[in-house]
Design a protein around this motif. Structure first.
Motif, PDB file in Angstrom:
ATOM      1  N   ASP A 153       1.087  -1.204  -0.167  1.00 50.22           N
ATOM      2  CA  ASP A 153      -0.151  -0.174   0.041  1.00 50.22           C
ATOM      3  C   ASP A 153       0.771   1.418  -0.131  1.00 50.22           C
ATOM      4  N   LEU A 154       1.432   1.129   0.835  1.00 48.08           N
ATOM      5  CA  LEU A 154       2.996   2.485   1.036  1.00 48.08           C
ATOM      6  C   LEU A 154       3.779   2.328  -0.859  1.00 48.08           C
ATOM      7  N   ILE A 155       3.755   1.625  -1.234  1.00 47.84           N
ATOM      8  CA  ILE A 155       4.528   1.402  -3.262  1.00 47.84           C
ATOM      9  C   ILE A 155       3.447   1.935  -4.254  1.00 47.84           C
ATOM     10  N   GLY A 156       2.415   1.630  -3.562  1.00 49.53           N
ATOM     11  CA  GLY A 156       1.455   1.941  -4.446  1.00 49.53           C
ATOM     12  C   GLY A 156       0.668   1.290  -5.793  1.00 49.53           C
ATOM     13  N   LEU A 157       0.409   0.383  -4.886  1.00 49.93           N
ATOM     14  CA  LEU A 157      -0.436  -1.399  -6.013  1.00 49.93           C
ATOM     15  C   LEU A 157      -0.147  -0.771  -7.572  1.00 49.93           C
ATOM     16  N   ASP A 158      -0.887  -0.185  -8.307  1.00 51.22           N
ATOM     17  CA  ASP A 158      -0.243   0.454  -9.720  1.00 51.22           C
ATOM     18  C   ASP A 158       1.202  -0.343 -10.304  1.00 51.22           C
ATOM     19  N   ASN A 159       1.884   0.643  -9.228  1.00 48.92           N
ATOM     20  CA  ASN A 159       3.028   0.340  -9.651  1.00 48.92           C
ATOM     21  C   ASN A 159       3.592  -0.764  -9.206  1.00 48.92           C
ATOM     22  N   LEU A 160       2.961  -1.769  -9.205  1.00 49.53           N
ATOM     23  CA  LEU A 160       4.035  -2.914  -7.981  1.00 49.53           C
ATOM     24  C   LEU A 160       3.266  -4.121  -9.251  1.00 49.53           C
ATOM     25  N   ALA A 161       2.208  -3.859  -9.751  1.00 42.55           N
ATOM     26  CA  ALA A 161       1.580  -4.817 -10.694  1.00 42.55           C
ATOM     27  C   ALA A 161       2.547  -4.124 -12.085  1.00 42.55           C
ATOM     28  N   ASP A 162       2.823  -2.758 -12.526  1.00 37.82           N
ATOM     29  CA  ASP A 162       3.442  -2.573 -13.941  1.00 37.82           C
ATOM     30  C   ASP A 162       5.460  -2.896 -13.708  1.00 37.82           C
ATOM     31  N   SER A 163       5.717  -2.962 -12.156  1.00 35.55           N
ATOM     32  CA  SER A 163       7.470  -3.666 -11.953  1.00 35.55           C
ATOM     33  C   SER A 163       7.084  -5.298 -12.268  1.00 35.55           C
ATOM     34  N   LEU A 164       6.301  -5.775 -11.688  1.00 33.32           N
ATOM     35  CA  LEU A 164       5.909  -7.218 -11.816  1.00 33.32           C
ATOM     36  C   LEU A 164       6.151  -7.460 -13.507  1.00 33.32           C
ATOM     37  N   PHE A 165       5.000  -6.581 -14.135  1.00 38.24           N
ATOM     38  CA  PHE A 165       4.960  -7.167 -15.125  1.00 38.24           C
ATOM     39  C   PHE A 165       6.142  -6.856 -16.051  1.00 38.24           C
ATOM     40  N   ALA A 166       7.379  -5.591 -14.987  1.00 36.41           N
ATOM     41  CA  ALA A 166       8.303  -5.245 -16.532  1.00 36.41           C
ATOM     42  C   ALA A 166       9.182  -6.856 -15.984  1.00 36.41           C
ATOM     43  N   LEU A 167       9.188  -7.008 -14.699  1.00 33.87           N
ATOM     44  CA  LEU A 167      10.378  -8.135 -14.644  1.00 33.87           C
ATOM     45  C   LEU A 167       9.837  -9.570 -15.164  1.00 33.87           C
ATOM     46  N   HIS A 168       8.495  -9.148 -14.729  1.00 31.48           N
ATOM     47  CA  HIS A 168       7.656 -11.377 -15.927  1.00 31.48           C
ATOM     48  C   HIS A 168       8.715 -10.901 -17.385  1.00 31.48           C
ATOM     49  N   GLU A 169       8.425  -9.954 -18.035  1.00 30.08           N
ATOM     50  CA  GLU A 169       8.708  -9.499 -19.265  1.00 30.08           C
ATOM     51  C   GLU A 169      10.460  -9.738 -18.872  1.00 30.08           C
ATOM     52  N   ARG A 170      10.980 -10.026 -18.546  1.00 32.49           N
ATOM     53  CA  ARG A 170      12.360  -9.596 -18.256  1.00 32.49           C
ATOM     54  C   ARG A 170      13.123 -10.988 -18.281  1.00 32.49           C
ATOM     55  N   LEU A 171      12.357 -11.640 -16.922  1.00 34.48           N
ATOM     56  CA  LEU A 171      12.665 -13.078 -16.255  1.00 34.48           C
ATOM     57  C   LEU A 171      11.902 -14.005 -16.703  1.00 34.48           C
ATOM     58  N   GLY A 172      10.927 -13.778 -17.033  1.00 36.38           N
ATOM     59  CA  GLY A 172      10.110 -14.633 -18.092  1.00 36.38           C
ATOM     60  C   GLY A 172       9.165 -15.733 -16.872  1.00 36.38           C
ATOM     61  N   ASP A 173       9.736 -15.749 -15.222  1.00 38.48           N
ATOM     62  CA  ASP A 173       9.607 -16.848 -14.000  1.00 38.48           C
ATOM     63  C   ASP A 173       8.083 -16.183 -14.407  1.00 38.48           C
ATOM     64  N   PRO A 174       7.062 -17.184 -14.114  1.00 35.14           N
ATOM     65  CA  PRO A 174       5.468 -16.936 -13.148  1.00 35.14           C
ATOM     66  C   PRO A 174       5.143 -15.923 -12.344  1.00 35.14           C
ATOM     67  N   GLN A 175       6.523 -16.367 -11.175  1.00 33.58           N
ATOM     68  CA  GLN A 175       5.970 -15.941 -10.323  1.00 33.58           C
ATOM     69  C   GLN A 175       6.016 -14.378  -9.885  1.00 33.58           C
ATOM     70  N   PHE A 176       6.406 -13.857 -10.950  1.00 41.41           N
ATOM     71  CA  PHE A 176       6.901 -12.059 -11.505  1.00 41.41           C
ATOM     72  C   PHE A 176       5.167 -11.545 -12.103  1.00 41.41           C
ATOM     73  N   LEU A 177       4.564 -12.537 -12.367  1.00 36.11           N
ATOM     74  CA  LEU A 177       3.228 -12.326 -13.264  1.00 36.11           C
ATOM     75  C   LEU A 177       1.708 -11.894 -11.953  1.00 36.11           C
ATOM     76  N   PRO A 178       1.687 -10.215 -12.052  1.00 35.90           N
ATOM     77  CA  PRO A 178       0.771  -9.978 -10.594  1.00 35.90           C
ATOM     78  C   PRO A 178      -0.413 -10.648 -10.851  1.00 35.90           C
ATOM     79  N   CYS A 179      -0.729 -11.721  -9.436  1.00 34.69           N
ATOM     80  CA  CYS A 179      -2.144 -11.897  -9.077  1.00 34.69           C
ATOM     81  C   CYS A 179      -2.966 -11.469  -9.525  1.00 34.69           C
ATOM     82  N   GLU A 180      -4.295 -12.101  -9.344  1.00 35.37           N
ATOM     83  CA  GLU A 180      -5.765 -11.476  -9.744  1.00 35.37           C
ATOM     84  C   GLU A 180      -6.642 -10.551  -7.975  1.00 35.37           C
ATOM     85  N   GLN A 181      -5.873 -11.123  -7.445  1.00 33.99           N
ATOM     86  CA  GLN A 181      -6.129 -10.136  -6.335  1.00 33.99           C
ATOM     87  C   GLN A 181      -5.379  -8.523  -5.893  1.00 33.99           C
TER      88      GLN A 181
END
Ligand SMILES: NC(=O)c1ccc[n+]([C@@H]2O[C@H](COP(=O)([O-])OP(=O)(O)OC[C@H]3O[C@@H](n4cnc5c(N)ncnc54)[C@H](O)[C@@H]3O)[C@@H](O)[C@H]2O)c1
Length: 282
Positions: A228-256
């Motif tokens: 909540d402090l970081i900002g959930l939009d920024n977290l989702a964007d950052s997770l997408f950016a990491l998933h795109e570059r690392l390919g690891d499904p743990q970085f795909l932002p969850c539905e929640q």
């Protein structure tokens, strides 16, 4: 010589980095797309400066002068430019390209990206040796440690400028090799994603997850208060950016997490996220 710096992006981090610099007597030009955002940021900076002074986190010097602008071209003459705009590679490319064509050679350009590799961003600047990552932690005016991401083309001279800059604001940095998410986001972001997943699966609610992580494992606030402090939009964007570059499904932002973002529940900055807040703070 004036030691003015330019901060690009007046969101959660740009505002906090501006407070940090002003508190140490350094004048700042803060840039964002709209005047309304800049007006809000000016008010936040005032509150944060008072907060820092109250906590003894600011030295006893007159604060630097704050100038706001909707034009990145106003970075001309700065000793350093710190990019803290949204975590989208194409937007960062555009603004880095622009400022790189304006600043004098020898001006360090810093990205506060959460995890886009510095060498990827280096393709956007005229002098890749003068680009470096400084991953300030949130809130930057209170947390004294930063992660420095040195790209393969970042020069020794730029690293010296980074040390000088961090000395001016009394921050300590640890330099790591350039990689998606560096160290801190690579570890923190999947933990937060998993914490959100656990809440989505009904294993525990947000407060229970955070209390367990704080009480059993010494986490300062728990991963979801941190989210909540970081900002959930920024977290989702950052997770997408990491998933795109690392390919690891743990970085795909969850539905929640994505559900909160779709509903505009972005954390503290919108007044609700995993928790409700009486006051909107950034
Ligand atoms: N939020 C955190 O806790 C945190 C921590 C460390 C690093 N970061 C990184 O810092 C950066 C900023 O994150 P944030 O949380 O402050 O985001 P934010 O969404 O709170 O703010 C981003 C700001 O950038 C502005 N912006 C977008 N494009 C712009 C442009 N072309 N010119 C000027 N302004 C522009 C937006 O209007 C917005 O005000 C991101 O790269 C993020 O990953 C965030």
């Amino acid at each position: 010589m004036t030691r003015r710096i330019t901060v690009l992006g007046a969101g959660v981090m740009g505002t906090g980095i501006t407070t940090l610099a002003l508190a140490h007597g350094i004048p700042v030009t803060l840039v964002d797309l709209e005047t309304a955002v800049l007006d809000r940021a000016r008010a936040s900076v005032g509150r944060q400066l008072r907060h820092a002074q109250l906590l003894g986190a600011a030295p006893d010097v007159p604060p630097g002068e704050l100038t706001t602008s909707t034009s990145a071209a106003d970075c001309a003459g700065s000793i350093a430019v710190i990019e803290a705009i949204s975590e989208h590679a194409e937007q960062k490319d555009k603004i880095l390209r622009e400022v790189s064509g304006i600043v004098d050679p020898g001006t360090v350009i810093v990205s506060n990206t959460s995890g886009i590799p510095i060498d990827e961003l280096a393709a956007s600047v005229e002098r890749p040796d003068e680009l470096v990552g400084i991953h300030f932690m949130n809130p930057p005016y209170l947390i004294t440690m930063v992660e420095i991401a040195r790209g393969p083309r970042t020069s020794d001279r730029t690293m010296e400028s980074v040390r000088d800059l961090l000395n001016l604001v009394n921050r300590r940095g640890i330099a790591v090799r350039d990689a998606p998410g560096f160290v801190t986001s690579r570890l923190l972001h999947p933990m937060i994603n998993n914490a959100a997943r656990i809440v989505g699966e009904g294993v525990a609610d947000a407060a229970e997850v955070d209390e367990l992580m704080a009480g059993c494992l010494g986490h300062p606030t728990g991963p979801l208060r941190t989210a909540d402090l970081i900002g959930l939009d920024n977290l989702a964007d950052s997770l997408f950016a990491l998933h795109e570059r690392l390919g690891d499904p743990q970085f795909l932002p969850c539905e929640q997490l994505l559900d909160h973002v779709r509903a505009g529940r972005l954390g503290r900055k919108s007044g609700s996220g995993f928790y409700e807040y009486e006051e909107i703070t950034r």
